[in-house]
Design an enzyme around this catalytic site. Sequence first.
Site, mmCIF file in Angstrom:
data_model
loop_
_atom_site.group_PDB
_atom_site.id
_atom_site.type_symbol
_atom_site.label_atom_id
_atom_site.label_comp_id
_atom_site.label_asym_id
_atom_site.label_seq_id
_atom_site.Cartn_x
_atom_site.Cartn_y
_atom_site.Cartn_z
ATOM 1 N N ASP A 148 14.419 -28.446 -17.400
ATOM 2 C CA ASP A 148 13.055 -28.056 -17.743
ATOM 3 C C ASP A 148 12.066 -28.169 -16.601
ATOM 4 O OD1 ASP A 148 12.964 -30.865 -17.662
ATOM 5 O OD2 ASP A 148 11.114 -30.783 -18.823
ATOM 6 N N ASP A 206 19.795 -31.601 -17.022
ATOM 7 C CA ASP A 206 18.783 -32.422 -16.373
ATOM 8 C C ASP A 206 18.501 -33.577 -17.334
ATOM 9 O OD1 ASP A 206 16.449 -33.201 -14.924
ATOM 10 O OD2 ASP A 206 15.299 -32.166 -16.465
ATOM 11 N N ASP A 237 14.085 -28.404 -11.393
ATOM 12 C CA ASP A 237 15.338 -27.832 -11.892
ATOM 13 C C ASP A 237 15.414 -26.334 -11.645
ATOM 14 O OD1 ASP A 237 16.189 -30.253 -13.010
ATOM 15 O OD2 ASP A 237 14.897 -29.902 -14.740
ATOM 16 N N CYS A 289 -4.640 -17.144 -42.206
ATOM 17 C CA CYS A 289 -4.868 -17.447 -40.795
ATOM 18 C C CYS A 289 -5.702 -16.339 -40.165
ATOM 19 C CB CYS A 289 -3.553 -17.543 -40.035
ATOM 20 S SG CYS A 289 -2.377 -18.694 -40.705
#
Lengths: 51, 756
Positions: free
Chosen positions: B631, B448, B635, B51
């Site tokens: 999320d 949530d 919230d 990489c």
Amino acid sequence: MTTLVYLIPSALFLGALGLSGFLWALRSGQYEDIHGAAERILIDWDDKPER
Amino acid sequence: MSCCAPGAEMALDLETSVLPSSQEIRLASRSLGDDLHQTDLSVPTVHCAACIQAIEKALGRLDHVEGVRVNLSTKRVSIQWRGNDIPPVVAALGRLGYEAHLFDPEVGEKDKTLSELIRAVAVAGFAAGNIMLLSVSVWSGAEGATRDLFHWVSALIAIPALAFAGGIYFRSAWNALRHGRMNMDVPIAVGVSLAYAMSLYETINHGEHAYFDASVSLLFFLLIGRTLDHVMRERARTAVNGLARLAARGAMVQRDDGTRDYLPVGEIEPGMQLLVAAGERIPVDGRIIRGASDLDCSLVSGESTPKTVASGERVQAGTLNLTGPLTVEATAAAKDSFLAEMVRLMEAAEGGRAHYRRIADRVSALYAPVVHLTAFVTFLGWVAATGDWHRAVTIAIAVLIITCPCALGLAVPIVQVVAARRLFENGIMVKDGSAMERLATIDTAVFDKTGTLTLGKPRLVNRSSIDPAMLALAAAMGAHSRHPLSQAIAGLASPAGQPTFNEVTERPGFGIEATAAGNTWRLGRRGWAGGKGRTGAEGKTGGTVLTRNGTIVASFEFEDALRADADTAIARLKNAGLTVEMLSGDTVVACAEVAEALPVDHFTPTLLPSGKVERIRQLSNDGHRVMMVGDGLNDTPALGAAHVSIAPATAADIGRNAADFVFLRESLLAVPLALDVSRKAGRLIRQNIAIAIVYNTIAVPIAILGHVTPLIAAVAMSASSLLVIGNALRLQRFATTEVTRAPLATRSGIHESMQS
């Protein structure tokens, strides 16, 4: 007793040498990417050796 | 470590994530002077030498790029470039298969603390090693002038260690005392400095016992614990910082004279006209002047279905523009926008955690006075009994040294470091140790819905009743749109034989139109795509259909896909004795569906952000300790209000910052795992504190009776520290069995990724 006069300073000097070596390595950023350094050894830079 | 499979590796399937635009990157770059700029990008998927090589080569070949350096530890790439326009680095990375994110640059602050700590450890380690060697000689029988010499040398070596390494503790202790508080650093600072002072006095008077070794090795041990703690937290923070930014950094502004400028969000004023392309987030609250599109509001309101908007309608900052370009007139500056309001609500909501005192602080608040009082009483006792002031002082200080909370200072951080590491390996980032202590005490879990229990991504439910040929056609058409429903259909494309179209156009707010072989196909809203169906479903109004020349050939039904393992996760939480609730901004119908599928105890739909906070407050007032998992932007205040909070990596930026834990993988099993590890860590911490107390009840009487020598002190201190560390390492075993019992945690394309 006389042996201590040079043994203790030389022991401390060697220790301090190691310590300053570590501090230098730390300051020059050699610990910033330890994983990268371990992997980079596997790369063959055919065009530019200096990166 | 496996080798490169970029793209397949990274855990986060952020389908809606938006690559940073070049203007955005330019805003985030910093000037190095002399026309040279540096840009740092987070590339979470780099993980091996190949990489590094691929990235550095490809980017290095771009024009104007001066230097590229990949940092594998932090998974970042820094690019130095010249000129006015940033080279197309993100696109180049994208071609290689790496997704790049911008992150908020933190101004070199983290490195300062870390390198100070490491330097302190190095100095303390050097001093401790050398002094211990000299001490061993003294214990083995060095006498007279030799002993004095060794003591003097020890005293000299200890000075830099105390000044440099001890400084961290002295400052922290002074800070605590100045604010009238007690922390573990106070007894450490007192013990260390008194031990040094007494040893110096002894040395000057040719005394037999000096505690230089004790005071310095104490610092050394404690600093190791502190450094590990810091490294762990830093790593979690870097990983969280590396996630995609979900808020816009700037926006394209169209001036009255037709010129266009890319401005940072902070400089946008009401009245400006903003161009928001499909795929970008709305930067500030505004009103649409031109264009029509679908908006993904899930992050803002919790509604799972995209909202169709047309000119004249109001839009909220943070919503994602899905299908068509929009021209928006800003109606509020960023500081008055929805996002800022959420931040304010969150600050106002700061709940129990602000008052939470860490276990170590609570223990030390009791411990330090007791220890200091014991030493003082010992001193008075010996003066009264013998009248020998020197002896009384020596023994009192020996009591302080032997009780110096070496084990206690390590007891808490070591356990938390081990626990954080376990969680890290399972893709859960912990912001700080107190979060784990708080998580261990909760009795109510509040979730949530959209984006947390569900993925916020629709899933086709009536696949079996659709003609496969039609599905393939629809999938090929859906691939042309960002609309979540299109994406869901496109995801079902069969790998072989993609149908081809002559022309595909997207009608924002309606659907996609394509022509092929003389037929006009439409995929989209029922009302737009076509009137007459042959499936006998004309009665329905909404829904998504595929039509050929105005005749319905397939209709699609969707539901919001549940997050992987949501049911197992909730069942486990309930097994652990928690009450599980669901709070959502979504409609009653959508909530009821999810509540049916999952064993939540009860749910409250259509809540405003303040409503969620209100509910959590109410629960806290009833004496519950609440964990919030959420999320969305909506919230965030609730995340701040709860006793402890967890957010998925796909959460809005401020939500991630507000949460105590962030989990990177898709599976919701992260939540019970975090709870489990935290509870086990809490148990180990209590055990460790108990060990430390037992140690003291044995050692203190010996010290009070005046039988402690430096040798005994050194042995006793090291032994108790080792015991505590060994006990902390047991957590490693617990957690490993936990992971093997939960193999599903790596399901659904979620692979090991953030491990290093």
